[in-house]
Write an enzyme that holds these catalytic residues in place. Sequence first.
Site, PDB file in Angstrom:
ATOM      1  N   SER A  68      -4.672 -13.136  -8.888  1.00  0.00           N
ATOM      2  CA  SER A  68      -3.235 -13.134  -9.165  1.00  0.00           C
ATOM      3  C   SER A  68      -2.748 -14.496  -9.651  1.00  0.00           C
ATOM      4  O   SER A  68      -3.346 -15.536  -9.372  1.00  0.00           O
ATOM      5  CB  SER A  68      -2.457 -12.741  -7.905  1.00  0.00           C
ATOM      6  OG  SER A  68      -2.889 -11.494  -7.435  1.00  0.00           O
TER       7      SER A  68
HETATM    8  N1  SAH Z   1      -5.596 -11.290  -4.079  1.00  0.00           N
HETATM    9  C1  SAH Z   1      -6.583 -11.044  -5.080  1.00  0.00           C
HETATM   10  C2  SAH Z   1      -6.061  -9.972  -6.009  1.00  0.00           C
HETATM   11  C3  SAH Z   1      -7.131  -9.126  -6.520  1.00  0.00           C
HETATM   12  S1  SAH Z   1      -6.554  -7.797  -7.521  1.00  0.00           S
HETATM   13  C4  SAH Z   1      -6.879 -12.317  -5.859  1.00  0.00           C
HETATM   14  O1  SAH Z   1      -5.957 -13.117  -6.052  1.00  0.00           O
HETATM   15  O2  SAH Z   1      -8.005 -12.509  -6.305  1.00  0.00           O
HETATM   16  C5  SAH Z   1      -6.431  -6.509  -6.332  1.00  0.00           C
HETATM   17  C6  SAH Z   1      -7.704  -6.131  -5.612  1.00  0.00           C
HETATM   18  O3  SAH Z   1      -7.452  -4.963  -4.844  1.00  0.00           O
HETATM   19  C7  SAH Z   1      -8.883  -5.779  -6.530  1.00  0.00           C
HETATM   20  O4  SAH Z   1      -9.978  -6.578  -6.208  1.00  0.00           O
HETATM   21  C8  SAH Z   1      -9.163  -4.316  -6.215  1.00  0.00           C
HETATM   22  O5  SAH Z   1     -10.527  -3.959  -6.289  1.00  0.00           O
HETATM   23  C9  SAH Z   1      -8.628  -4.195  -4.800  1.00  0.00           C
HETATM   24  N2  SAH Z   1      -8.314  -2.843  -4.369  1.00  0.00           N
HETATM   25  C10 SAH Z   1      -7.718  -1.848  -5.050  1.00  0.00           C
HETATM   26  N3  SAH Z   1      -7.600  -0.755  -4.279  1.00  0.00           N
HETATM   27  C11 SAH Z   1      -8.125  -1.078  -3.068  1.00  0.00           C
HETATM   28  C12 SAH Z   1      -8.292  -0.366  -1.836  1.00  0.00           C
HETATM   29  N4  SAH Z   1      -7.895   0.881  -1.678  1.00  0.00           N
HETATM   30  N5  SAH Z   1      -8.879  -1.017  -0.811  1.00  0.00           N
HETATM   31  C13 SAH Z   1      -9.289  -2.310  -0.931  1.00  0.00           C
HETATM   32  N6  SAH Z   1      -9.170  -3.012  -2.064  1.00  0.00           N
HETATM   33  C14 SAH Z   1      -8.582  -2.410  -3.115  1.00  0.00           C
END
Ligand code: SAH
Length: 225
Positions: A68
């Site tokens: 993000s």
């Molecule tokens: N906070 C992270 C954001 C990653 S994007 C950063 O700054 O790097 C959001 C993440 O949520 C992705 O890695 C995606 O795979 C995960 N995601 C989506 N649905 C999910 C679920 N049901 N359970 C766990 N993770 C999930």
Amino acid sequence: MCGQEKQDRYHTNRQRMLDWDLAGRDITDPRVLAVMAEVPREEFVTDSYRPQVYSDGPLPIGMGQTISQPYIVALMTQELRVDRKCEVLEIGTGSGFQTAVLSRLAKKVYTIERFGELAESAQAVLGRLGVSNVEFHIGDGSCGWPASKLPPSGCFDRIMVTATAPSIPKPLVSQLVDGGLIVVPVGCGGSQRLMRCEKKAGKLDEKRICDVRFVKLLGKHGFEQ
Ligand code: SAH
């Protein structure tokens, strides 16, 4: 570029991010600003994205997901009002950057990621950075933390979801302590809003923070695809 030049470049760019993109907007909590100054975002992306790692935008982290934007990480952290007494559940570990930020403010962070590859890479980075108050789980975070591994209190003081949900997943509301806060993006496509909700007598008191753009929360209590 040699190692020292790179470090100097990161330092200058990180300071610009702090002054302009965070403090220059509405990030006012000094603890959040201090943590954003400490966690090296360059460790959470691959080499090719390092030159722009302190620009205020999301960057690819593999598996079609993104780390993000720094402003959004800081804003969500500020809205969650975490302190050293808090046990925090994070859904969507991704790169682990937000996890690292939360770990510096909380007692303990429990984080769930659906992609094993991302969870393992995040765990390795946090290990290298010496973070020891994070527990990782690979699975569907829309169902909450596995009941068999819940902390002794049986619930969390704070919950952060870093992927957008169609509505706030019920299992997460159940695992939030009364008086606790959840920060979560809700909606899809170009129509997503970041919400901060306080649980009061079992119900959520909802407040809209701003419009955002996140990848989807996929799962039983998230989107189907
Ligand atoms: N906070 C992270 C954001 C990653 S994007 C950063 O700054 O790097 C959001 C993440 O949520 C992705 O890695 C995606 O795979 C995960 N995601 C989506 N649905 C999910 C679920 N049901 N359970 C766990 N993770 C999930």
